[in-house]
Design a protein around this motif. Structure first.
Motif, PDB file in Angstrom:
ATOM      1  N   UNK A   1      -0.131  -0.824  -5.738  1.00  0.00           N
ATOM      2  CA  UNK A   1       0.009  -2.249  -5.459  1.00  0.00           C
ATOM      3  C   UNK A   1       0.303  -2.451  -3.984  1.00  0.00           C
ATOM      4  N   UNK A   2      -0.284  -3.507  -3.425  1.00  0.00           N
ATOM      5  CA  UNK A   2      -0.083  -3.842  -2.015  1.00  0.00           C
ATOM      6  C   UNK A   2       1.100  -4.797  -1.938  1.00  0.00           C
ATOM      7  N   UNK A   3       2.160  -4.348  -1.280  1.00  0.00           N
ATOM      8  CA  UNK A   3       3.397  -5.122  -1.205  1.00  0.00           C
ATOM      9  C   UNK A   3       3.704  -5.438   0.253  1.00  0.00           C
ATOM     10  N   UNK A   4       3.712  -6.723   0.574  1.00  0.00           N
ATOM     11  CA  UNK A   4       4.080  -7.192   1.909  1.00  0.00           C
ATOM     12  C   UNK A   4       5.588  -7.392   1.926  1.00  0.00           C
ATOM     13  N   UNK A   5       6.240  -6.753   2.868  1.00  0.00           N
ATOM     14  CA  UNK A   5       7.676  -6.984   3.069  1.00  0.00           C
ATOM     15  C   UNK A   5       7.848  -7.555   4.455  1.00  0.00           C
TER      16      UNK A   5
ATOM     17  N   UNK B   1       0.666   0.604   5.047  1.00  0.00           N
ATOM     18  CA  UNK B   1      -0.586  -0.029   5.446  1.00  0.00           C
ATOM     19  C   UNK B   1      -0.230  -0.941   6.617  1.00  0.00           C
ATOM     20  N   UNK B   2      -0.759  -0.639   7.803  1.00  0.00           N
ATOM     21  CA  UNK B   2      -0.297  -1.296   9.022  1.00  0.00           C
ATOM     22  C   UNK B   2      -1.455  -1.735   9.908  1.00  0.00           C
ATOM     23  N   UNK B   3      -1.238  -2.841  10.610  1.00  0.00           N
ATOM     24  CA  UNK B   3      -2.137  -3.224  11.681  1.00  0.00           C
ATOM     25  C   UNK B   3      -1.859  -2.370  12.902  1.00  0.00           C
ATOM     26  N   UNK B   4      -2.742  -2.456  13.898  1.00  0.00           N
ATOM     27  CA  UNK B   4      -2.627  -1.598  15.071  1.00  0.00           C
ATOM     28  C   UNK B   4      -1.285  -1.727  15.782  1.00  0.00           C
ATOM     29  N   UNK B   5      -0.884  -2.945  16.081  1.00  0.00           N
ATOM     30  CA  UNK B   5       0.341  -3.124  16.858  1.00  0.00           C
ATOM     31  C   UNK B   5       1.558  -2.597  16.093  1.00  0.00           C
ATOM     32  N   UNK B   6       1.657  -2.928  14.809  1.00  0.00           N
ATOM     33  CA  UNK B   6       2.800  -2.445  14.028  1.00  0.00           C
ATOM     34  C   UNK B   6       2.761  -0.925  13.924  1.00  0.00           C
ATOM     35  N   UNK B   7       1.571  -0.373  13.735  1.00  0.00           N
ATOM     36  CA  UNK B   7       1.448   1.084  13.697  1.00  0.00           C
ATOM     37  C   UNK B   7       1.990   1.701  14.990  1.00  0.00           C
TER      38      UNK B   7
ATOM     39  N   UNK C   1      -4.155   7.627   9.090  1.00  0.00           N
ATOM     40  CA  UNK C   1      -5.605   7.557   8.906  1.00  0.00           C
ATOM     41  C   UNK C   1      -6.106   6.169   9.271  1.00  0.00           C
ATOM     42  N   UNK C   2      -7.207   6.109   9.998  1.00  0.00           N
ATOM     43  CA  UNK C   2      -7.849   4.831  10.291  1.00  0.00           C
ATOM     44  C   UNK C   2      -8.653   4.376   9.073  1.00  0.00           C
ATOM     45  N   UNK C   3      -8.626   3.082   8.781  1.00  0.00           N
ATOM     46  CA  UNK C   3      -9.327   2.553   7.613  1.00  0.00           C
ATOM     47  C   UNK C   3     -10.818   2.366   7.837  1.00  0.00           C
ATOM     48  N   UNK C   4     -11.250   2.260   9.080  1.00  0.00           N
ATOM     49  CA  UNK C   4     -12.663   2.036   9.348  1.00  0.00           C
ATOM     50  C   UNK C   4     -12.977   0.565   9.509  1.00  0.00           C
ATOM     51  N   UNK C   5     -14.267   0.230   9.718  1.00  0.00           N
ATOM     52  CA  UNK C   5     -14.645  -1.143  10.061  1.00  0.00           C
ATOM     53  C   UNK C   5     -14.520  -2.145   8.911  1.00  0.00           C
TER      54      UNK C   5
ATOM     55  N   UNK D   1      -9.215  -0.997   1.677  1.00  0.00           N
ATOM     56  CA  UNK D   1      -7.955  -1.284   0.991  1.00  0.00           C
ATOM     57  C   UNK D   1      -8.175  -1.350  -0.521  1.00  0.00           C
ATOM     58  N   UNK D   2      -9.293  -1.907  -0.947  1.00  0.00           N
ATOM     59  CA  UNK D   2      -9.599  -1.906  -2.389  1.00  0.00           C
ATOM     60  C   UNK D   2      -9.647  -0.477  -2.935  1.00  0.00           C
ATOM     61  N   UNK D   3     -10.337   0.415  -2.221  1.00  0.00           N
ATOM     62  CA  UNK D   3     -10.410   1.818  -2.633  1.00  0.00           C
ATOM     63  C   UNK D   3      -9.031   2.459  -2.651  1.00  0.00           C
ATOM     64  N   UNK D   4      -8.271   2.193  -1.598  1.00  0.00           N
ATOM     65  CA  UNK D   4      -6.928   2.749  -1.492  1.00  0.00           C
ATOM     66  C   UNK D   4      -6.065   2.303  -2.670  1.00  0.00           C
ATOM     67  N   UNK D   5      -6.122   1.030  -2.993  1.00  0.00           N
ATOM     68  CA  UNK D   5      -5.326   0.501  -4.101  1.00  0.00           C
ATOM     69  C   UNK D   5      -5.757   1.124  -5.424  1.00  0.00           C
ATOM     70  N   UNK D   6      -7.058   1.334  -5.609  1.00  0.00           N
ATOM     71  CA  UNK D   6      -7.565   1.952  -6.841  1.00  0.00           C
ATOM     72  C   UNK D   6      -7.102   3.395  -6.984  1.00  0.00           C
TER      73      UNK D   6
END
Length: 198
Positions: free
Chosen positions: A3-7, A56-62, A108-112, A118-123
């Motif tokens: 599950x994708x959880x935003x905190x 799961x992070x955006x560039x700046x947060x990473x 790991x970079x997620x790609x374009x 993210x769907x694959x990752x969640x599955x």
């Protein structure tokens, strides 16, 4: 299935920008970096993080995380050491159009095509895939109905300026309140899930 959880840490007026450090994010001339410090929130974050199986992070947060949790001493006592050990060991997935590589271990970079990745990752994942910061990424995830849960700590503070989690143009999102409680400091901790998932 994961599950994708935003905190997120938010002010009363919805600002999510730079809660952790004065130099974290000065975009737009933001002068209130580090506004979150000094509140009794450590136990709540510690409880949340015991369920984290990936970040799961955006560039700046990473980059902020890699230059803090990624280099801090794992043997440090207390909360800092706990999170440093956890974050170094779990996988970190990064959404970026500009990074060509990521150096922090298990990153790991997620790609374009971020939504498809993210769907694959969640599955494929088990447990909670944690999103911290990353407001642009969160908006993209919401546009593709990929956020399963929002956990928010709302601080008794109004800044009047700064990036908001749910800014103008954020996609319509129907949520159900799962839990809410107040802390002695005035922080309100609330958990919301997609309405149809509650």
């Amino acid at each position: 299935m994961g599950s994708i959880v935003v905190q997120t840490f938010l002010t009363l007026d919805g600002v999510a920008q730079a809660p952790g450090a004065t130099d974290e994010d000065g975009d737009g001339g933001f002068e209130h970096g580090g506004w979150q410090w000094g509140y009794d929130d450590e136990d709540t974050v510690r409880a949340w993080e015991t369920r984290t199986s990936a970040l799961l992070l955006g560039r700046r947060t990473y980059e902020i995380f890699a230059n803090s949790w990624g280099v801090w001493d794992e043997s440090a006592e207390g909360f800092q050491g706990e999170l440093t050990r956890l974050y170094n060991r779990i996988p970190k997935y990064v959404a970026s159009n500009t990074l060509g590589e990521v150096g922090w271990q298990n990153s790991y970079l997620l790609g374009p095509d971020v939504p498809a990745a993210v769907r694959r990752l969640r599955e494929e994942a088990e447990g909670e895939i944690r999103v911290w910061g990353s407001t642009r990424l969160i908006r993209t995830l919401a546009e593709h109905d990929l956020v399963d849960e929002y956990r928010m700590m709302v601080y008794p503070l109004v800044l009047g300026t700064g990036k908001r989690l749910f800014g103008d143009g954020f996609p319509l999102s129907r949520l159900a309140l799962v839990e809410t409680r107040g802390l002695a400091s005035g922080i309100v901790v609330s958990t919301y899930r997609r309405a149809e998932a509650s």
